[in-house]
Design a protein around this motif. Structure first.
Motif, PDB file in Angstrom:
ATOM      1  N   ASP A   1      -1.978  -5.972  -8.809  1.00  0.00           N
ATOM      2  CA  ASP A   1      -1.218  -4.570  -9.315  1.00  0.00           C
ATOM      3  C   ASP A   1       0.191  -4.478  -8.851  1.00  0.00           C
ATOM      4  OD1 ASP A   1      -3.099  -4.485 -11.338  1.00  0.00           O
ATOM      5  OD2 ASP A   1      -4.234  -2.748 -10.571  1.00  0.00           O
ATOM      6  N   HIS A   2       1.090  -4.169  -9.435  1.00  0.00           N
ATOM      7  CA  HIS A   2       2.376  -3.834  -8.715  1.00  0.00           C
ATOM      8  C   HIS A   2       2.160  -2.443  -7.780  1.00  0.00           C
ATOM      9  CE1 HIS A   2       6.436  -2.586  -7.874  1.00  0.00           C
ATOM     10  NE2 HIS A   2       6.886  -3.909  -8.349  1.00  0.00           N
ATOM     11  N   VAL A   3       2.884  -2.605  -6.524  1.00  0.00           N
ATOM     12  CA  VAL A   3       2.223  -1.348  -5.796  1.00  0.00           C
ATOM     13  C   VAL A   3       2.899  -0.065  -5.889  1.00  0.00           C
ATOM     14  CG1 VAL A   3       1.682  -3.055  -3.626  1.00  0.00           C
ATOM     15  CG2 VAL A   3       4.137  -2.136  -4.081  1.00  0.00           C
ATOM     16  N   ASN A   4       3.871  -0.090  -6.602  1.00  0.00           N
ATOM     17  CA  ASN A   4       4.799   1.259  -6.920  1.00  0.00           C
ATOM     18  C   ASN A   4       4.229   1.647  -7.979  1.00  0.00           C
ATOM     19  OD1 ASN A   4       6.569   3.270  -6.803  1.00  0.00           O
ATOM     20  ND2 ASN A   4       8.404   2.107  -7.049  1.00  0.00           N
ATOM     21  N   ARG A   5       2.994   2.256  -7.992  1.00  0.00           N
ATOM     22  CA  ARG A   5       2.145   2.977  -9.040  1.00  0.00           C
ATOM     23  C   ARG A   5       2.769   4.212  -9.608  1.00  0.00           C
ATOM     24  NH1 ARG A   5      -2.833   0.644  -9.681  1.00  0.00           N
ATOM     25  NH2 ARG A   5      -3.315  -0.633  -7.893  1.00  0.00           N
ATOM     26  N   ASP A   6       3.719   5.097  -8.747  1.00  0.00           N
ATOM     27  CA  ASP A   6       4.231   6.044  -9.207  1.00  0.00           C
ATOM     28  C   ASP A   6       5.518   5.967 -10.574  1.00  0.00           C
ATOM     29  OD1 ASP A   6       2.782   7.531  -7.890  1.00  0.00           O
ATOM     30  OD2 ASP A   6       4.185   7.810  -6.106  1.00  0.00           O
ATOM     31  N   CYS A   7       5.960   4.492 -10.325  1.00  0.00           N
ATOM     32  CA  CYS A   7       7.034   4.088 -11.114  1.00  0.00           C
ATOM     33  C   CYS A   7       6.631   3.287 -12.541  1.00  0.00           C
ATOM     34  CB  CYS A   7       7.838   3.396 -10.117  1.00  0.00           C
ATOM     35  SG  CYS A   7       8.730   1.751 -11.274  1.00  0.00           S
TER      36      CYS A   7
END
Length: 192
Positions: free
Chosen positions: A33-39
């Motif tokens: 999973d992409h690490v920048n979950r807030d985006c």
């Protein structure tokens, strides 16, 4: 000061069908999973192809994201089953850093954001080659829809505000390549 370039299509010949076949053979590997979950909302994941040498035997999360920008870059073993992708990478006559496949699942939305410093005027360039389902995606850079087609090579200024909305029902997969800008690369971007 020269005009900022937000997008540019570069001339590169790709065998789209062969590239799609190659990439689709990787769909059951260990994507992260992409690490920048807030985006983003929905599902967005990554399959690393090139990583920092210090991360060669580390967790795929470390291999997938360039958090340090220092060190030597190397291929991961997956490159041996990706000859089409290797040919694309070797086309670049500059230092190639991170390379990964990025998959966006149907209904996913990457919110407007910026990747600070990731633009040719800062010495770095990010390229996208859509491989699957690009026609089902709205990719916006600096307020403009980027008309990417499968197999095309695009420079995208990631320092500018950009967003992606997946409006279709198939996985969108792009090859994403980060490079250091040199004279050769600057000329390629400026001529398009």
């Amino acid at each position: 000061m020269p005009n900022i370039i937000y997008t540019a299509q570069l001339s590169l010949q790709c065998d789209v069908m062969a590239l799609q076949k190659e990439v689709l053979s990787c769909v059951f590997r260990d994507w992260v999973d992409h690490v920048n979950r807030d985006c983003y909302s929905g599902l967005w994941d990554v399959l690393p192809i090139r990583t920092l040498a210090t991360h060669l035997d580390k967790h795929p999360i470390l291999q997938s994201f360039n958090l340090e920008q220092k060190g030597d870059w190397v291929y991961l073993p997956i490159i041996h089953v990706l000859p089409q992708i290797r040919n694309i990478i070797e086309w670049f006559q500059c230092d190639v850093e991170a390379v990964r496949l990025m998959r966006l699942k149907p209904g996913a939305h990457i919110q407007p954001h910026q990747d600070k410093g990731l633009a040719m005027e800062h010495g770095f360039a990010r390229f996208h080659i859509p491989i699957c389902a690009v026609e089902q995606v709205e990719f916006i850079v600096n307020g403009e829809l980027v008309p990417m087609q499968n197999g095309e090579l695009w420079y995208l200024n990631a320092d500018a505000t950009h967003s992606v909305k997946h409006v279709g029902n198939e996985d969108r997969i792009n090859l994403v390549i980060d490079c250091k800008v040199n004279t050769w690369l600057t000329q390629k971007i400026l001529k398009n």
